[in-house]
Design a protein around this motif. Structure first.
Motif, PDB file in Angstrom:
ATOM      1  N   THR A   1     -17.485   2.737   2.678  1.00 26.67           N
ATOM      2  CA  THR A   1     -18.452   1.683   2.387  1.00 26.67           C
ATOM      3  C   THR A   1     -19.878   2.076   2.749  1.00 26.67           C
ATOM      4  O   THR A   1     -20.827   1.423   2.322  1.00 26.67           O
ATOM      5  CB  THR A   1     -18.079   0.383   3.140  1.00 26.67           C
TER       6      THR A   1
ATOM      7  N   GLY B   1      -7.782  -6.829   3.069  1.00 30.22           N
ATOM      8  CA  GLY B   1      -9.035  -6.087   3.153  1.00 30.22           C
ATOM      9  C   GLY B   1      -9.753  -6.297   4.465  1.00 30.22           C
ATOM     10  O   GLY B   1      -9.893  -7.437   4.935  1.00 30.22           O
TER      11      GLY B   1
ATOM     12  N   THR C   1     -12.936  -5.797   5.058  1.00 33.19           N
ATOM     13  CA  THR C   1     -14.226  -6.458   4.851  1.00 33.19           C
ATOM     14  C   THR C   1     -14.049  -7.967   4.860  1.00 33.19           C
ATOM     15  O   THR C   1     -14.806  -8.694   5.521  1.00 33.19           O
ATOM     16  CB  THR C   1     -14.858  -6.000   3.525  1.00 33.19           C
TER      17      THR C   1
ATOM     18  N   GLU D   1      -6.684   2.876  -2.352  1.00 33.84           N
ATOM     19  CA  GLU D   1      -5.607   2.905  -3.344  1.00 33.84           C
ATOM     20  C   GLU D   1      -6.156   3.171  -4.739  1.00 33.84           C
ATOM     21  O   GLU D   1      -5.581   3.943  -5.512  1.00 33.84           O
ATOM     22  CB  GLU D   1      -4.855   1.569  -3.318  1.00 33.84           C
ATOM     23  N   THR D   2      -7.287   2.534  -5.067  1.00 34.92           N
ATOM     24  CA  THR D   2      -7.882   2.716  -6.390  1.00 34.92           C
ATOM     25  C   THR D   2      -8.376   4.147  -6.580  1.00 34.92           C
ATOM     26  O   THR D   2      -8.212   4.741  -7.647  1.00 34.92           O
ATOM     27  CB  THR D   2      -9.048   1.728  -6.585  1.00 34.92           C
TER      28      THR D   2
ATOM     29  N   ARG E   1       0.824  -1.211   0.000  1.00 33.45           N
ATOM     30  CA  ARG E   1       0.000   0.000   0.000  1.00 33.45           C
ATOM     31  C   ARG E   1       0.855   1.255   0.000  1.00 33.45           C
ATOM     32  O   ARG E   1       0.569   2.219  -0.702  1.00 33.45           O
ATOM     33  CB  ARG E   1      -0.919  -0.032   1.223  1.00 33.45           C
TER      34      ARG E   1
ATOM     35  N   ASN F   1     -11.618   0.900  -3.220  1.00 32.90           N
ATOM     36  CA  ASN F   1     -10.715   0.995  -2.074  1.00 32.90           C
ATOM     37  C   ASN F   1      -9.857   2.246  -2.200  1.00 32.90           C
ATOM     38  O   ASN F   1      -9.778   2.876  -3.255  1.00 32.90           O
ATOM     39  CB  ASN F   1      -9.868  -0.281  -1.917  1.00 32.90           C
TER      40      ASN F   1
ATOM     41  N   THR G   1     -11.942   9.645   1.788  1.00 37.02           N
ATOM     42  CA  THR G   1     -11.159   8.437   1.990  1.00 37.02           C
ATOM     43  C   THR G   1     -10.410   8.544   3.313  1.00 37.02           C
ATOM     44  O   THR G   1     -10.762   9.374   4.156  1.00 37.02           O
ATOM     45  CB  THR G   1     -10.210   8.214   0.791  1.00 37.02           C
TER      46      THR G   1
ATOM     47  N   SER H   1     -13.798   5.883  -0.691  1.00 32.87           N
ATOM     48  CA  SER H   1     -13.587   4.507  -0.237  1.00 32.87           C
ATOM     49  C   SER H   1     -14.533   4.165   0.908  1.00 32.87           C
ATOM     50  O   SER H   1     -14.421   3.092   1.509  1.00 32.87           O
ATOM     51  CB  SER H   1     -12.130   4.316   0.218  1.00 32.87           C
TER      52      SER H   1
END
Length: 371
Positions: A76, A240, A242, A102-103, A4, A100, A124, A74
């Motif tokens: 949720t 992750g 989740t 990073e994306t 990351r 997420n 984020t 990011s």
């Protein structure tokens, strides 16, 4: 596997390469037909407004600017916020791209380099926001809602809207009452062999925990390193939070380090056999927040959203079992028990991300992967 922190560094380079030139798709013309430029001037015309006059002006201008707000996030729970905002301001359409952290950062970097910035707000965690702030992509928020926030929520170029609490959670079918870990270091004991879950990207949690044990508990770095080594030997690594929470609920792990409190609380509310109380020392708190883009297409809508999410939107955040940034939220039941040991994410950890990421990556190298 790319870490990351390595992603953050690579993206920072892309952002730096993309800064400094006028956007080709740029910010849409603001009121009066003047295209706002970088550095926060898109928002300057609203700086002196407060109260209903501010809201009315922002709403009117948001409609003139297309009645649209574009958010990259990011979070949720973003849809809960979008739905509640829509009830208050039905004339504003919110487009939320969720992925997420990073994306989200990578997308922003690519668009910045191409001078085709397509969002107004980024929502984020603190790591990504610090990268963006450092590259001049964000504009400061100085609206009236800032006055009601916890001091830990206010940063120069972005603002925390909520806080994540890293906790140790467990599956109550696999860990019986009275047998829960009493401290993080308990997980080094042989009885936890093969039962612990660790998240592969949590270098910031690792840095904070390491710093807590050395600076607050006054343990030597060598002793802390040895304890982490024993804990990793008892652990399997997931990618992750989740997924980590799902594996905990399913009983595929007995204990999860650095799981979010709201992840466990939501699962428990749905009937999963999971818990994190009595709280294991320490609970590590990290801010998550939003930043105004310095070159927004819809500056009035961006401010309208920010004003709302830092006030009325805080009730929505509290309802999602997260920790809001506002000091006084009606109906908020703080999930952190009174007297629990809380440790705020140290700035020194984030500022030394390469060091802590490498140390965490080295620590987990060779550990069993799952999920």
């Amino acid at each position: 596997m790319r870490t990351r922190s390595a992603t953050l560094i690579a993206v920072a380079g892309l952002l730096l390469a993309g800064c400094g030139s006028a956007p080709t798709s740029g910010a849409a013309d603001g009121p009066g037909g003047h295209a706002p430029s970088a550095g926060g001037t898109a928002y300057a015309r609203y700086a002196a407004l407060t109260g209903q006059a501010r809201t009315d002006r922002l709403l009117a201008d948001a409609k003139k600017q297309g009645g649209v707000l574009d958010i990259y996030t990011s979070n949720t729970d973003i849809q809960d916020l979008v739905d509640a905002f829509g009830k208050t301001y039905p004339s504003i359409k919110v487009n939320a791209f969720r992925a997420n952290g990073e994306t989200v950062l990578q997308r922003l970097a690519q668009e910045t380099k191409a001078n085709k910035i397509a969002n107004d707000i980024v929502d984020t965690d603190s790591n990504e926001l610090r990268v963006l702030a450092g590259q001049g992509v964000l504009a400061p928020y100085d609206g009236p809602a800032k006055q009601g926030l916890r001091k830990e929520a206010v940063f120069a170029d972005w603002t925390a809207e909520r806080f994540n609490a890293f906790v140790i959670g467990w599956n109550t079918k696999r860990v019986t009452s009275g047998r829960e870990p009493k401290s993080f270091l308990d997980l080094a004991e042989p009885r936890w062999k093969g039962k612990v879950s660790m998240e592969v990207g949590d270098w910031d949690w690792y840095g904070a925990m390491h710093t807590y044990l050395t600076d607050v508990k006054h343990m030597s770095p060598a002793t802390v390193d040895a304890a982490f080594t024993r804990i990793v030997a008892n652990a399997k690594v997931t990618k992750g939070h989740t997924v980590q929470g799902e594996l905990l609920s399913a009983g595929q792990s007995a204990v999860a380090t650095s799981v979010y409190s709201h992840t466990v609380d939501k699962a428990a509310k749905k009937g999963a056999p999971v818990a994190w109380k009595p709280a294991v020392e320490p609970i590590i708190i990290r801010p998550n927040g939003l930043g105004l883009m310095a070159r927004p297409r819809h500056p009035a809508a961006a401010l309208l959203w920010t004003d709302w999410v830092l006030t009325d939107g805080q009730k929505v955040i509290a309802k999602s079992l997260r920790i809001p940034a506002e000091t006084d939220v009606p109906g908020f039941d703080n999930p952190i028990p009174a007297g629990a040991t809380v440790y705020n994410m140290p700035a020194t950890v984030i500022d030394n991300s390469q060091k802590w990421n490498k140390a965490y990556d080295d620590l987990l190298r060779g550990a069993t992967r799952t999920g």
